[in-house]
Design an enzyme around this catalytic site. Structure first.
Site, PDB file in Angstrom:
ATOM      1  N   ARG A 173      -3.448 -10.754  -5.620  1.00 49.99           N
ATOM      2  CA  ARG A 173      -4.096  -9.510  -5.210  1.00 49.99           C
ATOM      3  C   ARG A 173      -4.583  -8.666  -6.391  1.00 49.99           C
ATOM      4  NH1 ARG A 173      -0.611  -6.189  -1.569  1.00 49.99           N
ATOM      5  NH2 ARG A 173      -0.184  -4.472  -2.957  1.00 49.99           N
ATOM      6  N   ARG A 177     -12.452  -8.194 -13.022  1.00 54.19           N
ATOM      7  CA  ARG A 177     -13.896  -7.963 -12.864  1.00 54.19           C
ATOM      8  C   ARG A 177     -14.572  -7.716 -14.206  1.00 54.19           C
ATOM      9  NH1 ARG A 177     -12.037  -2.555 -10.360  1.00 54.19           N
ATOM     10  NH2 ARG A 177     -11.621  -3.630  -8.414  1.00 54.19           N
ATOM     11  N   ARG A 250      13.756  -7.269  -2.265  1.00 56.07           N
ATOM     12  CA  ARG A 250      13.869  -6.617  -3.563  1.00 56.07           C
ATOM     13  C   ARG A 250      13.976  -5.127  -3.286  1.00 56.07           C
ATOM     14  NH1 ARG A 250      15.804  -7.757  -8.305  1.00 56.07           N
ATOM     15  NH2 ARG A 250      14.667  -6.792 -10.005  1.00 56.07           N
ATOM     16  N   ARG A 281       7.094   1.652 -13.373  1.00 50.59           N
ATOM     17  CA  ARG A 281       5.994   2.609 -13.227  1.00 50.59           C
ATOM     18  C   ARG A 281       6.518   4.023 -13.366  1.00 50.59           C
ATOM     19  NH1 ARG A 281       2.861   0.068  -7.922  1.00 50.59           N
ATOM     20  NH2 ARG A 281       4.873  -0.086  -6.908  1.00 50.59           N
ATOM     21  N   GLU A 301      10.256   4.324 -11.471  1.00 49.62           N
ATOM     22  CA  GLU A 301      10.581   3.323 -10.443  1.00 49.62           C
ATOM     23  C   GLU A 301      11.318   2.165 -11.109  1.00 49.62           C
ATOM     24  OE1 GLU A 301       7.135   2.862  -7.879  1.00 49.62           O
ATOM     25  OE2 GLU A 301       7.644   0.759  -7.613  1.00 49.62           O
ATOM     26  N   TYR A 347       4.411  -8.653   3.389  1.00 45.05           N
ATOM     27  CA  TYR A 347       4.011  -7.634   2.434  1.00 45.05           C
ATOM     28  C   TYR A 347       2.791  -6.887   2.996  1.00 45.05           C
ATOM     29  CZ  TYR A 347       3.499  -6.235  -2.530  1.00 45.05           C
ATOM     30  OH  TYR A 347       3.445  -5.563  -3.718  1.00 45.05           O
ATOM     31  N   ASP A 349       0.255  -3.870   3.654  1.00 45.37           N
ATOM     32  CA  ASP A 349      -0.179  -2.548   3.213  1.00 45.37           C
ATOM     33  C   ASP A 349      -0.236  -1.632   4.435  1.00 45.37           C
ATOM     34  OD1 ASP A 349      -0.390  -2.833   0.479  1.00 45.37           O
ATOM     35  OD2 ASP A 349      -2.414  -3.678   0.569  1.00 45.37           O
TER      36      ASP A 349
HETATM   37  P1  FAD Z   1       8.832   1.088   7.110  1.00 42.62           P
HETATM   38  O1  FAD Z   1       8.066   2.170   6.452  1.00 42.62           O
HETATM   39  O2  FAD Z   1       9.824   0.331   6.278  1.00 42.62           O
HETATM   40  O3  FAD Z   1       9.553   1.722   8.392  1.00 42.62           O
HETATM   41  C1  FAD Z   1      10.614   1.098   9.075  1.00 42.62           C
HETATM   42  C2  FAD Z   1      11.528   2.221   9.576  1.00 42.62           C
HETATM   43  O4  FAD Z   1      12.528   1.659  10.431  1.00 42.62           O
HETATM   44  C3  FAD Z   1      12.275   2.928   8.454  1.00 42.62           C
HETATM   45  O5  FAD Z   1      12.131   4.321   8.592  1.00 42.62           O
HETATM   46  C4  FAD Z   1      13.720   2.494   8.640  1.00 42.62           C
HETATM   47  O6  FAD Z   1      14.651   3.481   8.224  1.00 42.62           O
HETATM   48  C5  FAD Z   1      13.768   2.282  10.145  1.00 42.62           C
HETATM   49  N1  FAD Z   1      14.832   1.370  10.596  1.00 42.62           N
HETATM   50  C6  FAD Z   1      15.081   0.131  10.108  1.00 42.62           C
HETATM   51  N2  FAD Z   1      16.129  -0.420  10.750  1.00 42.62           N
HETATM   52  C7  FAD Z   1      16.540   0.493  11.655  1.00 42.62           C
HETATM   53  C8  FAD Z   1      17.599   0.520  12.615  1.00 42.62           C
HETATM   54  N3  FAD Z   1      18.447  -0.517  12.748  1.00 42.62           N
HETATM   55  N4  FAD Z   1      17.755   1.625  13.386  1.00 42.62           N
HETATM   56  C9  FAD Z   1      16.922   2.693  13.243  1.00 42.62           C
HETATM   57  N5  FAD Z   1      15.910   2.717  12.359  1.00 42.62           N
HETATM   58  C10 FAD Z   1      15.721   1.630  11.568  1.00 42.62           C
HETATM   59  N6  FAD Z   1       0.841   0.324   1.147  1.00 42.62           N
HETATM   60  C11 FAD Z   1      -0.423   0.725   0.871  1.00 42.62           C
HETATM   61  O7  FAD Z   1      -1.322   0.564   1.698  1.00 42.62           O
HETATM   62  N7  FAD Z   1      -0.714   1.349  -0.332  1.00 42.62           N
HETATM   63  C12 FAD Z   1       0.228   1.572  -1.288  1.00 42.62           C
HETATM   64  O8  FAD Z   1      -0.069   2.138  -2.346  1.00 42.62           O
HETATM   65  C13 FAD Z   1       1.576   1.144  -1.024  1.00 42.62           C
HETATM   66  N8  FAD Z   1       2.530   1.340  -1.925  1.00 42.62           N
HETATM   67  C14 FAD Z   1       3.812   0.916  -1.658  1.00 42.62           C
HETATM   68  C15 FAD Z   1       4.795   1.128  -2.627  1.00 42.62           C
HETATM   69  C16 FAD Z   1       6.104   0.722  -2.370  1.00 42.62           C
HETATM   70  C17 FAD Z   1       7.163   0.961  -3.416  1.00 42.62           C
HETATM   71  C18 FAD Z   1       6.429   0.076  -1.139  1.00 42.62           C
HETATM   72  C19 FAD Z   1       7.832  -0.378  -0.860  1.00 42.62           C
HETATM   73  C20 FAD Z   1       5.447  -0.129  -0.171  1.00 42.62           C
HETATM   74  C21 FAD Z   1       4.131   0.285  -0.427  1.00 42.62           C
HETATM   75  N9  FAD Z   1       3.125   0.122   0.538  1.00 42.62           N
HETATM   76  C22 FAD Z   1       1.840   0.526   0.252  1.00 42.62           C
HETATM   77  C23 FAD Z   1       3.414  -0.485   1.878  1.00 42.62           C
HETATM   78  C24 FAD Z   1       3.782   0.585   2.927  1.00 42.62           C
HETATM   79  O9  FAD Z   1       4.966   1.251   2.535  1.00 42.62           O
HETATM   80  C25 FAD Z   1       3.977  -0.126   4.286  1.00 42.62           C
HETATM   81  O10 FAD Z   1       2.777  -0.737   4.702  1.00 42.62           O
HETATM   82  C26 FAD Z   1       4.430   0.780   5.416  1.00 42.62           C
HETATM   83  O11 FAD Z   1       5.445   1.665   5.044  1.00 42.62           O
HETATM   84  C27 FAD Z   1       4.923  -0.099   6.576  1.00 42.62           C
HETATM   85  O12 FAD Z   1       5.416   0.677   7.623  1.00 42.62           O
HETATM   86  P2  FAD Z   1       6.526   0.088   8.600  1.00 42.62           P
HETATM   87  O13 FAD Z   1       6.677   1.087   9.684  1.00 42.62           O
HETATM   88  O14 FAD Z   1       6.183  -1.298   8.971  1.00 42.62           O
HETATM   89  O15 FAD Z   1       7.865  -0.020   7.721  1.00 42.62           O
HETATM   90  N1  UDP Z   2       1.505  -6.715 -11.677  1.00 46.93           N
HETATM   91  C1  UDP Z   2       1.577  -6.952 -13.038  1.00 46.93           C
HETATM   92  N2  UDP Z   2       1.297  -5.931 -13.908  1.00 46.93           N
HETATM   93  C2  UDP Z   2       0.952  -4.694 -13.469  1.00 46.93           C
HETATM   94  C3  UDP Z   2       0.865  -4.467 -12.094  1.00 46.93           C
HETATM   95  C4  UDP Z   2       1.164  -5.499 -11.218  1.00 46.93           C
HETATM   96  O1  UDP Z   2       1.890  -8.049 -13.466  1.00 46.93           O
HETATM   97  O2  UDP Z   2       0.726  -3.800 -14.323  1.00 46.93           O
HETATM   98  C5  UDP Z   2       1.841  -7.836 -10.769  1.00 46.93           C
HETATM   99  C6  UDP Z   2       3.308  -7.799 -10.335  1.00 46.93           C
HETATM  100  O3  UDP Z   2       3.757  -9.138 -10.228  1.00 46.93           O
HETATM  101  C7  UDP Z   2       3.257  -7.150  -8.978  1.00 46.93           C
HETATM  102  C8  UDP Z   2       1.931  -7.680  -8.425  1.00 46.93           C
HETATM  103  O4  UDP Z   2       1.078  -7.762  -9.579  1.00 46.93           O
HETATM  104  O5  UDP Z   2       4.371  -7.512  -8.175  1.00 46.93           O
HETATM  105  C9  UDP Z   2       1.276  -6.802  -7.364  1.00 46.93           C
HETATM  106  O6  UDP Z   2       1.152  -5.510  -7.893  1.00 46.93           O
HETATM  107  P1  UDP Z   2       0.709  -4.273  -7.028  1.00 46.93           P
HETATM  108  O7  UDP Z   2       0.715  -3.077  -7.928  1.00 46.93           O
HETATM  109  O8  UDP Z   2      -0.539  -4.603  -6.319  1.00 46.93           O
HETATM  110  O9  UDP Z   2       1.867  -4.212  -5.930  1.00 46.93           O
HETATM  111  P2  UDP Z   2       2.761  -3.050  -5.324  1.00 46.93           P
HETATM  112  O10 UDP Z   2       4.070  -3.191  -6.018  1.00 46.93           O
HETATM  113  O11 UDP Z   2       2.116  -1.738  -5.593  1.00 46.93           O
HETATM  114  O12 UDP Z   2       2.820  -3.380  -3.870  1.00 46.93           O
END
Ligand code: FAD
Ligand code: UDP
Length: 367
Positions: A173, A177, A250, A281, A301, A347, A349
């Site tokens: 991903r 470019r 993780r 980060r 982080e 995974y 978004d």
């Molecule tokens: P979650 O947000 O995980 O919601 C699940 C909920 O269920 C939680 O509140 C949890 O507490 C609850 N739950 C679980 N088990 C139970 C239970 N047994 N009883 C009651 N409640 C429960 N996406 C992007 O598009 N752009 C980004 O920049 C981006 N950055 C990210 C950075 C990080 C560090 C992470 C981890 C994810 C990122 N994402 C990003 C992805 C984004 O977080 C997810 O797409 C989104 O949160 C998914 O929503 P969800 O409802 O499926 O899951």
């Molecule tokens: N990655 C990397 N260097 C960077 C940023 C990302 O090698 O500076 C790699 C890393 O393996 C990471 C993957 O690219 O798990 C995807 O990164 P991205 O930032 O898209 O994922 P996010 O953690 O925000 O979901």
């Protein structure tokens, strides 16, 4: 005797909240259970020193889906934030994703044709067969210099394993470019809700009853009896009592501090690929919204191994875990819909989570 609710929705993240809204607007009675003390799942935002803070890491909304973009924007106003992260490596700054800026910073190259030639030479020894792991994929994509500087350390910190033991797909991903465009995403639409993600989720949940601090697994039979159907967005292995063994995740530790200066790093996201720093980060939240507050809030982080009691932020989609997930996915349960990043062990978004919840609602209620 009639049940108190039509739908029991486990989890108040985007997946659960979108489904709740779609059910409620069709007149369905929904109970949303959330084990945390707040709604929103991982997109939760809160105010700190006047700054909107992304408690669970940077969340930048981007999508190619017209439907999802309209859905979000008809419920909240998004700003025009564009993600142009930097990486700090041994005293120098590099632009991400890999673009002409990066090639200039690393090699002093100023023209696209030179950059193409340089990358072709760098990657030549590694091309040919399909990449068997992440290291091979990186060497094929960008060659050894960029791999060592910007990928290897970051990835090994993020996933806690050598790149040779990780699936190639993780870095597919990352864009490469040959222009000076430093927008991390290639999506057609991009932005961040001006009022924060929590306000968006609160709006989505308006028609539902929400119970915070309530873990479905503590009384699954009792909760299921409350509604005809259940939408489950928690981890799929926990739903089945880990019958086929636990899936790997993780986790992350976020360390947030208010800093007494107006601007800490001048950019929303700074990556730290060097193994010298334990974090991957540093997020400076005010830059998601061009904030002019007197103080600033930064979050470091730190990746860490997942264990019971920690949040399972990332599924580890290697072969063994994907195979184990398939066994869980084959277990159909009457009246239960598995939705979202944790229940689908994918995974996703935000836009994909929203899109999948809308499609599930289409199937449930008719488009
Ligand atoms: P979650 O947000 O995980 O919601 C699940 C909920 O269920 C939680 O509140 C949890 O507490 C609850 N739950 C679980 N088990 C139970 C239970 N047994 N009883 C009651 N409640 C429960 N996406 C992007 O598009 N752009 C980004 O920049 C981006 N950055 C990210 C950075 C990080 C560090 C992470 C981890 C994810 C990122 N994402 C990003 C992805 C984004 O977080 C997810 O797409 C989104 O949160 C998914 O929503 P969800 O409802 O499926 O899951
Ligand atoms: N990655 C990397 N260097 C960077 C940023 C990302 O090698 O500076 C790699 C890393 O393996 C990471 C993957 O690219 O798990 C995807 O990164 P991205 O930032 O898209 O994922 P996010 O953690 O925000 O979901």
């Amino acid at each position: 005797m009639g049940r108190a609710y039509d739908y029991l929705i486990v989890g108040s993240g985007l997946s659960g909240a979108v489904f709740a809204q779609e059910a409620a607007r069709r007149g369905k009675r929904c109970l949303v259970l959330e084990k945390r003390d707040h709604i929103g799942g991982n997109v939760y935002t809160e105010e700190l020193a006047g700054v909107t803070v992304h408690r669970y890491g940077a969340h930048i909304f981007h999508t190619d889906s017209e439907r999802v973009w309209r859905y979000v924007n008809s419920r909240t106003a998004c700003n025009r934030f564009v993600n142009s992260p930097l990486a700090y490596y041994r005293g120098k700054l590099y632009s991400l994703p890999f673009s002409m800026h990066t090639f200039y910073q690393l090699w002093g190259i100023t023209r696209p044709a030179e950059a193409r030639a340089k990358l072709a030479a760098e990657t030549a020894p590694y091309r040919g067969r399909e990449a068997a792991n992440l290291e091979e994929q990186a060497l094929r994509m960008v060659g050894p210099a960029l791999y060592e500087t910007l990928i290897k350390g970051y990835t090994e910190k993020q996933w806690g394993r050598p790149c040779r033991e990780l699936p190639a797909g993780i870095i597919k991903r990352l864009p490469v470019r040959f222009t000076f465009d430093s927008n991390y995403y290639t999506s057609r639409y991009q932005g961040i809700p001006e009022a924060g993600y929590t306000a968006l989720v609160a709006k989505l949940l308006e028609g539902a009853e929400v119970r915070l601090g309530s873990d479905f697994l503590a009384d699954r039979a009792g909760y299921r009896a409350l509604a005809g159907r259940t939408v489950y967005t928690g981890t799929v292995d926990s739903y089945f009592g880990y019958a086929y063994g636990p899936l790997a995740y993780r986790s992350l530790r976020f360390v947030t501090e208010v800093v007494d200066e107006a601007d800490y790093q001048g950019v929303a996201v700074m990556n730290y690929p060097d193994l010298d720093a334990a974090y991957t980060r540093v997020i400076e939240h005010k830059h998601f919204a061009a904030g002019r507050q007197e103080k600033t809030v930064v979050t470091r982080e730190y990746p860490q191994a997942w264990e019971a009691g920690l949040e399972p932020y990332y599924p580890v989609n290697d072969e063994a875990n994907v195979a184990r997930y398939r066994r869980y996915a084959a277990e159909a349960v009457d009246g239960v819909l598995f939705l979202g990043r944790l229940a689908r062990y994918a995974y996703l978004d935000m836009d994909q989570a929203i899109g999948a919840a809308l499609e599930a609602a289409d199937r449930e209620f008719g488009a």
